[in-house]
Write a protein that holds these residues in place. Structure first.
Motif, mmCIF file in Angstrom:
data_model
loop_
_atom_site.group_PDB
_atom_site.id
_atom_site.type_symbol
_atom_site.label_atom_id
_atom_site.label_comp_id
_atom_site.label_asym_id
_atom_site.label_seq_id
_atom_site.Cartn_x
_atom_site.Cartn_y
_atom_site.Cartn_z
ATOM 1 N N ALA A 53 22.327 19.127 -65.347
ATOM 2 C CA ALA A 53 23.764 18.849 -64.050
ATOM 3 C C ALA A 53 23.915 19.160 -63.527
ATOM 4 O O ALA A 53 24.415 19.095 -62.341
ATOM 5 C CB ALA A 53 24.987 18.487 -65.266
ATOM 6 N N GLY A 54 23.265 20.226 -63.095
ATOM 7 C CA GLY A 54 23.821 21.682 -61.921
ATOM 8 C C GLY A 54 22.630 21.714 -61.154
ATOM 9 O O GLY A 54 22.690 21.890 -60.016
ATOM 10 N N PHE A 55 21.723 20.422 -60.282
ATOM 11 C CA PHE A 55 20.767 20.249 -60.237
ATOM 12 C C PHE A 55 21.127 18.883 -59.124
ATOM 13 O O PHE A 55 20.901 17.801 -59.262
ATOM 14 C CB PHE A 55 19.310 20.388 -60.522
ATOM 15 N N GLY A 56 21.092 19.689 -57.246
ATOM 16 C CA GLY A 56 20.628 18.430 -56.674
ATOM 17 C C GLY A 56 19.969 18.293 -56.227
ATOM 18 O O GLY A 56 19.048 19.287 -55.913
ATOM 19 N N LEU A 57 19.772 17.286 -54.822
ATOM 20 C CA LEU A 57 18.296 17.566 -53.939
ATOM 21 C C LEU A 57 18.568 17.059 -52.878
ATOM 22 O O LEU A 57 19.152 15.839 -52.882
ATOM 23 C CB LEU A 57 16.641 17.046 -55.049
ATOM 24 N N MET A 58 18.075 17.004 -51.728
ATOM 25 C CA MET A 58 17.938 16.433 -50.618
ATOM 26 C C MET A 58 16.484 16.462 -49.885
ATOM 27 O O MET A 58 15.362 18.001 -50.385
ATOM 28 C CB MET A 58 18.722 17.196 -49.395
ATOM 29 N N ARG A 59 16.317 15.460 -49.789
ATOM 30 C CA ARG A 59 14.282 14.959 -49.919
ATOM 31 C C ARG A 59 14.398 15.183 -48.039
ATOM 32 O O ARG A 59 14.603 14.364 -47.072
ATOM 33 C CB ARG A 59 14.097 13.848 -49.914
ATOM 34 N N GLU A 66 18.934 19.909 -38.217
ATOM 35 C CA GLU A 66 20.261 19.116 -38.537
ATOM 36 C C GLU A 66 20.183 18.130 -40.251
ATOM 37 O O GLU A 66 21.663 18.999 -40.475
ATOM 38 C CB GLU A 66 20.684 17.134 -38.057
ATOM 39 N N VAL A 67 19.866 18.039 -41.037
ATOM 40 C CA VAL A 67 19.271 17.822 -42.675
ATOM 41 C C VAL A 67 19.828 19.507 -43.177
ATOM 42 O O VAL A 67 20.874 19.857 -43.372
ATOM 43 C CB VAL A 67 18.188 17.421 -42.638
ATOM 44 N N VAL A 68 19.440 20.678 -42.536
ATOM 45 C CA VAL A 68 19.138 21.572 -42.866
ATOM 46 C C VAL A 68 20.554 22.159 -42.503
ATOM 47 O O VAL A 68 21.468 22.616 -43.546
ATOM 48 C CB VAL A 68 18.095 23.067 -42.161
#
Length: 335
Positions: A53-59, A66-68
């Motif tokens: 539950a504590g994990f999220g992801l940015m691809r 800008e994304v960083v």
């Protein structure tokens, strides 16, 4: 803590993320899941991380400034573990620009994110390859690393210098880890253990460079993860009394540290192959080849500084580590 882990779909990043999640940290993984090697293996790692539950992801890619910046702004990490990079010594000879984009441009984006968002500690991946043409063994962090023999190594040395600059100018605590030949379950398909196992099981010859005379400090993934987490929890402090007249690359007046992280037990490549053969119950057909451009014939990590400062003590024998990898490989690929 909230921890940003770049390269979370990668071999070391996956295992570090698992450990942090298991101890209760919240992790944002950042990875572009590129096709340098089979993305399905990366997706399988991510699938396991996403069970927490504590994990999220940015691809996204590190060079996307800008994304960083958005990752820092939205997630608000307290600490950062930067493991994303374009890896591989030999690939850097064929595709040098990929290393500048990911390892140089990407790293400055991470440093800027840390600077502007008051990050407590940045831990980043360097590499044993920075020792380059150095012949003094074991490799120690106070040795000269001014003669890299691959662009990959040069980008990692550059990361160390860039990190020091930010530690000096902005008081950003940074710790660099020079990894020595990491192996184990969920490992990289472009590395020796994976390649050798796959080809031996398929009845194909294996390419053995330097005519098998390599010596490597093979380090099991669990020992690596233990070291990374211990380092992450130990934030370096500034040292106003540091004597630059007797300086070492491993420390500074700034809150900056560098460590080797390896097994401190190098073995010959042919012995390593023998262990794989024993576990598989099959003999390898070895195609003996000259030393590859960019490779170094021998590596041995002096880990005394890491042992002294964080109690690092690798415990996994290479016999145990190879067996665990092959058990995983057979189960994962059903062979």
């Amino acid at each position: 803590m909230r921890i940003l882990v770049t390269g979370a779909a990668g071999f070391i990043g996956y295992h570090v993320s698992q450990r942090l999640l298991e101890r209760g940290d919240e992790v944002l993984g950042f990875d572009n899941v590129n096709d340098y090697y089979d993305p399905t293996l990366k997706e399988a790692r991510l699938e396991r991380l996403e069970q927490h539950a504590g994990f999220g992801l940015m691809r996204a890619s590190l060079e996307d400034r800008e994304v960083v910046e958005r990752a820092f702004r939205v997630f608000k990490p307290e600490r950062v573990v930067n493991l994303a990079a374009q890896a591989g010594v030999r690939y850097s000879i064929e595709n040098p620009r990929a290393y500048i984009d990911s390892n140089i441009v990407g790293f400055i984006n991470i440093l800027e994110g840390c600077r502007h968002h008051s990050i407590e500690h940045l831990v980043y991946a360097s590499s044993s390859s920075v020792y380059g043409a150095n012949t003094r063994l074991p490799f120690a962090v106070d040795h000269d690393v001014d003669h890299p023999v691959s662009l990959y190594a040069a980008t990692k040395k550059s990361n160390e210098l860039m990190a020091h600059t930010y530690s000096h100018l902005y008081g950003l605590p940074t710790t660099g880890l020079r990894f020595f030949t990491v192996y184990g379950p969920w490992g990289r398909p472009d590395m020796a253990l994976f390649l050798f196992t796959r080809n031996i099981l398929a009845g194909k010859p294996i390419n053995v460079f330097n005519h098998g005379h390599h010596r490597r400090d093979f380090t099991y993934i669990d020992d690596i993860v233990e070291g990374v987490v211990r380092v992450l929890d130990r934030v370096p402090a500034a040292d106003p009394d540091y004597d630059f007249g007797h300086a070492t690359p491993a420390a500074s007046a700034a809150p900056y540290r560098l460590y080797n992280i390896g097994s401190d037990r190098p073995i010959e490549l042919m012995k390593y192959i023998g262990l794989i053969e024993d576990c598989l119950g099959r003999k390898a057909e070895c195609n003996l080849l000259p030393l590859q451009p960019g490779d170094v014939p021998e590596a041995h990590a002096d880990v005394e500084a890491l042992r002294r400062d964080v109690g690092y003590a690798p415990t996994t024998s290479v016999e145990t580590g190879v067996r665990r990898f092959i058990d995983w490989y057979r189960a994962y690929y059903r062979v």
